[in-house]
Design an enzyme around this catalytic site. Sequence first.
Site, PDB file in Angstrom:
ATOM      1  N   GLU A   1      -1.989   9.524   7.264  1.00 28.63           N
ATOM      2  CA  GLU A   1      -1.941   9.176   5.839  1.00 28.63           C
ATOM      3  C   GLU A   1      -1.620  10.429   5.027  1.00 28.63           C
ATOM      4  O   GLU A   1      -1.926  11.551   5.440  1.00 28.63           O
ATOM      5  CB  GLU A   1      -3.286   8.602   5.385  1.00 28.63           C
TER       6      GLU A   1
ATOM      7  N   HIS B   1       2.401   4.094  -3.407  1.00 33.82           N
ATOM      8  CA  HIS B   1       2.309   2.804  -4.104  1.00 33.82           C
ATOM      9  C   HIS B   1       2.996   2.800  -5.470  1.00 33.82           C
ATOM     10  O   HIS B   1       3.050   1.754  -6.120  1.00 33.82           O
ATOM     11  CB  HIS B   1       0.845   2.350  -4.265  1.00 33.82           C
TER      12      HIS B   1
ATOM     13  N   GLU C   1      -1.885  -2.730   7.453  1.00 35.61           N
ATOM     14  CA  GLU C   1      -2.927  -1.788   7.021  1.00 35.61           C
ATOM     15  C   GLU C   1      -3.211  -1.952   5.547  1.00 35.61           C
ATOM     16  O   GLU C   1      -4.366  -1.869   5.104  1.00 35.61           O
ATOM     17  CB  GLU C   1      -2.477  -0.357   7.330  1.00 35.61           C
ATOM     18  N   GLU C   2      -2.168  -2.182   4.770  1.00 36.92           N
ATOM     19  CA  GLU C   2      -2.304  -2.207   3.320  1.00 36.92           C
ATOM     20  C   GLU C   2      -3.123  -3.387   2.806  1.00 36.92           C
ATOM     21  O   GLU C   2      -3.552  -3.384   1.652  1.00 36.92           O
ATOM     22  CB  GLU C   2      -0.917  -2.219   2.659  1.00 36.92           C
TER      23      GLU C   2
ATOM     24  N   ASP D   1       3.920   7.229   2.296  1.00 39.54           N
ATOM     25  CA  ASP D   1       2.861   6.382   2.862  1.00 39.54           C
ATOM     26  C   ASP D   1       3.446   5.333   3.799  1.00 39.54           C
ATOM     27  O   ASP D   1       3.592   4.194   3.412  1.00 39.54           O
ATOM     28  CB  ASP D   1       2.100   5.720   1.703  1.00 39.54           C
TER      29      ASP D   1
ATOM     30  N   HIS E   1       0.669   3.399  10.004  1.00 42.79           N
ATOM     31  CA  HIS E   1       0.941   1.986   9.722  1.00 42.79           C
ATOM     32  C   HIS E   1       2.391   1.834   9.268  1.00 42.79           C
ATOM     33  O   HIS E   1       2.947   2.697   8.581  1.00 42.79           O
ATOM     34  CB  HIS E   1      -0.034   1.408   8.694  1.00 42.79           C
TER      35      HIS E   1
ATOM     36  N   ASP F   1       3.554  -0.997   7.591  1.00 42.69           N
ATOM     37  CA  ASP F   1       3.729  -1.838   6.403  1.00 42.69           C
ATOM     38  C   ASP F   1       3.662  -0.997   5.140  1.00 42.69           C
ATOM     39  O   ASP F   1       3.086   0.096   5.108  1.00 42.69           O
ATOM     40  CB  ASP F   1       2.696  -2.964   6.361  1.00 42.69           C
TER      41      ASP F   1
END
Length: 396
Positions: A171, A369, A143-144, A111, A79, A81
Amino acid sequence: MKREGSLPIKLETWDLIQRLVGFDTTSRDSNLGLIEWVRDWLKGQGVESRLTYDPSGTKANLFATIQQGTRAGIVLSGHTDVVPVDGQPWDTDPFKATIKDDRIYGRGSADMKSYIAAALAMTPRFLAADLKSPVHFALSYDEEIGCLGVRGLIEDLARAGIKPAGCIIGEPTSMQPVVAHKGKRAYKCCFRGREAHSALTPQGVNAIEYAARLVVYIRHMAERMRDCETRDNGFDVPFTTLQTGVIKGGTAANIVPRDCEVHFEFRYLPGVDPEALESEIKSYAERVLLPEMRAVDPATFIAFETKAEIPGLDPSVERAEQDRVTSLAQALARNQAIAKVAYATEAGLFQRAGIPSIICGPGSIGEAHKPNEFITLEQVALCEAFMERLLAELSR
């Protein structure tokens, strides 16, 4: 395959990491800058891309195929984003990849833009090889916030008749193959009661109090799953979980509140029926709470809205096909250990579409994150070696 000085990763990979991290692809914003750059970069090497857009046209997925081969191919999926950096105390520019000691700092470094970079950096090598199976790149948006974008990509593949043999979602797993993840359902529930002066509470319908009863019921369900469900000790939390994350309502202490909003979710083990959990919650609201509310005011209501629906990755589905992609990932990663994770990914959606999937990528999910998100150079190098072995495997 150039390396810069003592840099333990390929210069091509490092250049791509810098380029990808440099795009601010926070989910609330467009990712088209990154997607269109990758599209043009691939086209410059003779590789065409398929783009699928969101309804606004401001976000897109990318799917590209390198060679055709005589067998079904392998998807390398990531992903594009990233989560916001707002309010986080970063020591470096989050949208500039920065090497300090043996780490690359930057939002998305773990990530999961380093995985995407390591895959894309292999493009010239994939093109030059005699691949018996094609390599597919799949880059998604949003995705997030619920694995939203990849659904359109998967639908486009089905319409085009493209059926890969397997998918490796990169991931951050520290290059350990992950064979299962929990499914997720998330909901918003709105209670509409009836306002009244707090001195006349029997004439009102207190939306907060009815919402609170639903929250307590969800909590009791969570305790039941904890105490009674058959556990899968491969997961760090080995049972299905339910929890309420947000509750909003009311305007003043002396007004019986008309409105209240509750956000809750459950994360369920593979094999658990999410429809049964959803039905139980809705049935309690409709059988128990709503009749009481409408006995005071027939205009009251309870409305549920599904905010996210992500199927789990279940290693028992199409077992032979899943075992083959697991064995492939173990061989490429030089890691026979397997894991199961509680967080959701796009792997469950690929599997539901009939594409056997596994999760394996560089970096630690523990760094994702956070402020000062990073990936070690060693992890990037391990991913590069993974890609080199994939090249050899698909050339056999």
